[in-house]
Design a protein around this motif. Structure first.
Motif, PDB file in Angstrom:
ATOM      1  N   LEU A   1       0.838  -1.192   0.000  1.00 13.30           N
ATOM      2  CA  LEU A   1       0.000   0.000   0.000  1.00 13.30           C
ATOM      3  C   LEU A   1       0.874   1.243   0.000  1.00 13.30           C
ATOM      4  N   ASP A   2       0.674   2.067  -0.991  1.00 10.63           N
ATOM      5  CA  ASP A   2       1.354   3.354  -1.146  1.00 10.63           C
ATOM      6  C   ASP A   2       0.278   4.404  -0.868  1.00 10.63           C
ATOM      7  N   LEU A   3       0.452   5.214   0.164  1.00 12.85           N
ATOM      8  CA  LEU A   3      -0.604   6.152   0.492  1.00 12.85           C
ATOM      9  C   LEU A   3      -0.098   7.508   0.948  1.00 12.85           C
ATOM     10  N   SER A   4      -0.937   8.503   0.689  1.00  9.04           N
ATOM     11  CA  SER A   4      -0.771   9.861   1.196  1.00  9.04           C
ATOM     12  C   SER A   4      -2.033  10.175   1.978  1.00  9.04           C
ATOM     13  N   VAL A   5      -1.887  10.512   3.233  1.00  4.65           N
ATOM     14  CA  VAL A   5      -3.033  10.811   4.086  1.00  4.65           C
ATOM     15  C   VAL A   5      -3.477  12.245   3.831  1.00  4.65           C
TER      16      VAL A   5
ATOM     17  N   PHE B   1      -6.050  13.219   8.341  1.00  4.29           N
ATOM     18  CA  PHE B   1      -5.513  12.368   9.401  1.00  4.29           C
ATOM     19  C   PHE B   1      -6.547  12.093  10.489  1.00  4.29           C
ATOM     20  N   ALA B   2      -7.344  13.080  10.851  1.00  5.90           N
ATOM     21  CA  ALA B   2      -8.361  12.881  11.890  1.00  5.90           C
ATOM     22  C   ALA B   2      -9.324  11.763  11.482  1.00  5.90           C
ATOM     23  N   GLY B   3      -9.764  11.761  10.239  1.00  6.18           N
ATOM     24  CA  GLY B   3     -10.654  10.716   9.756  1.00  6.18           C
ATOM     25  C   GLY B   3      -9.962   9.375   9.596  1.00  6.18           C
ATOM     26  N   PHE B   4      -8.675   9.404   9.278  1.00  5.78           N
ATOM     27  CA  PHE B   4      -7.894   8.194   9.040  1.00  5.78           C
ATOM     28  C   PHE B   4      -7.595   7.437  10.345  1.00  5.78           C
TER      29      PHE B   4
ATOM     30  N   ALA C   1      -6.752   2.483  13.830  1.00  4.60           N
ATOM     31  CA  ALA C   1      -7.120   1.763  15.051  1.00  4.60           C
ATOM     32  C   ALA C   1      -7.737   0.393  14.770  1.00  4.60           C
ATOM     33  N   GLU C   2      -8.511   0.283  13.690  1.00  4.01           N
ATOM     34  CA  GLU C   2      -9.292  -0.930  13.465  1.00  4.01           C
ATOM     35  C   GLU C   2      -8.688  -1.933  12.492  1.00  4.01           C
ATOM     36  N   ILE C   3      -7.840  -1.496  11.582  1.00  7.72           N
ATOM     37  CA  ILE C   3      -7.343  -2.407  10.544  1.00  7.72           C
ATOM     38  C   ILE C   3      -6.468  -3.550  11.086  1.00  7.72           C
ATOM     39  N   PRO C   4      -5.665  -3.365  12.146  1.00  6.37           N
ATOM     40  CA  PRO C   4      -4.833  -4.486  12.614  1.00  6.37           C
ATOM     41  C   PRO C   4      -5.627  -5.736  12.988  1.00  6.37           C
ATOM     42  N   ALA C   5      -6.823  -5.579  13.543  1.00  2.00           N
ATOM     43  CA  ALA C   5      -7.634  -6.750  13.915  1.00  2.00           C
ATOM     44  C   ALA C   5      -8.041  -7.539  12.675  1.00  2.00           C
ATOM     45  N   PHE C   6      -8.341  -6.862  11.581  1.00  2.00           N
ATOM     46  CA  PHE C   6      -8.725  -7.553  10.353  1.00  2.00           C
ATOM     47  C   PHE C   6      -7.515  -8.228   9.698  1.00  2.00           C
ATOM     48  N   ILE C   7      -6.363  -7.591   9.787  1.00  2.00           N
ATOM     49  CA  ILE C   7      -5.146  -8.214   9.264  1.00  2.00           C
ATOM     50  C   ILE C   7      -4.874  -9.509  10.025  1.00  2.00           C
ATOM     51  N   ALA C   8      -4.962  -9.452  11.348  1.00  2.00           N
ATOM     52  CA  ALA C   8      -4.741 -10.642  12.172  1.00  2.00           C
ATOM     53  C   ALA C   8      -5.798 -11.709  11.902  1.00  2.00           C
TER      54      ALA C   8
ATOM     55  N   ARG D   1     -10.565   4.549   4.343  1.00  2.00           N
ATOM     56  CA  ARG D   1      -9.236   4.773   3.735  1.00  2.00           C
ATOM     57  C   ARG D   1      -9.372   5.520   2.426  1.00  2.00           C
ATOM     58  N   HIS D   2     -10.316   5.126   1.613  1.00  3.37           N
ATOM     59  CA  HIS D   2     -10.501   5.801   0.317  1.00  3.37           C
ATOM     60  C   HIS D   2     -10.870   7.271   0.495  1.00  3.37           C
ATOM     61  N   ALA D   3     -11.642   7.587   1.535  1.00  2.00           N
ATOM     62  CA  ALA D   3     -12.083   8.963   1.768  1.00  2.00           C
ATOM     63  C   ALA D   3     -11.017   9.835   2.419  1.00  2.00           C
ATOM     64  N   THR D   4     -10.049   9.219   3.075  1.00  2.00           N
ATOM     65  CA  THR D   4      -9.087   9.993   3.866  1.00  2.00           C
ATOM     66  C   THR D   4      -7.655   9.920   3.342  1.00  2.00           C
ATOM     67  N   THR D   5      -7.462   9.192   2.245  1.00  2.00           N
ATOM     68  CA  THR D   5      -6.119   9.070   1.668  1.00  2.00           C
ATOM     69  C   THR D   5      -6.201   9.053   0.145  1.00  2.00           C
ATOM     70  N   THR D   6      -5.068   9.257  -0.467  1.00  2.00           N
ATOM     71  CA  THR D   6      -4.859   8.909  -1.866  1.00  2.00           C
ATOM     72  C   THR D   6      -3.965   7.683  -1.802  1.00  2.00           C
TER      73      THR D   6
END
Length: 96
Positions: free
Chosen positions: A7-11, A14-17, A22-29, A81-86
């Motif tokens: 994943l290549d991203l520009s935030v 940040f407040a929305g991101f 906070a939540e993505i690590p649980a889904f990765i695991a 992620r789509h709404a808060t980053t490129t």
């Protein structure tokens, strides 16, 4: 064979991101993934690819990565992620 999400991203918001962070690590695991690279600022050595932030996630099999990407419970988080980053996202198989 292992598989990697890159994943290549520009935030841009940040407040929305923060929710995504906070939540993505649980889904990765949940899908047996683990961070290899987590939100670092990489150094471009060659070429014109210059990601602001880089994330690499390793999965034991491509099926795990595909299940992660298609998990119905994570789709709203991807919208965050789509709404808060490129961002740009790649799925690549590892070497055998």
């Amino acid at each position: 064979m292992k598989a990697y999400l890159v994943l290549d991203l520009s935030v841009t918001d940040f407040a929305g991101f923060k929710r995504y962070i906070a939540e993505i690590p649980a889904f990765i695991a949940k899908h047996s993934g683990q961070y290899i690279v987590r939100g670092v600022q990489p150094t471009t050595i060659e070429g014109d690819w210059a990601p602001e932030r880089l994330v690499i996630i390793e999965f034991p099999e491509r099926d795990n990565a595909e299940a992660f990407l298609s998990d119905p419970e994570i789709q709203d988080l991807f919208k965050v992620r789509h709404a808060t980053t490129t961002s740009r996202l790649l799925l690549a198989d590892g070497c055998t």
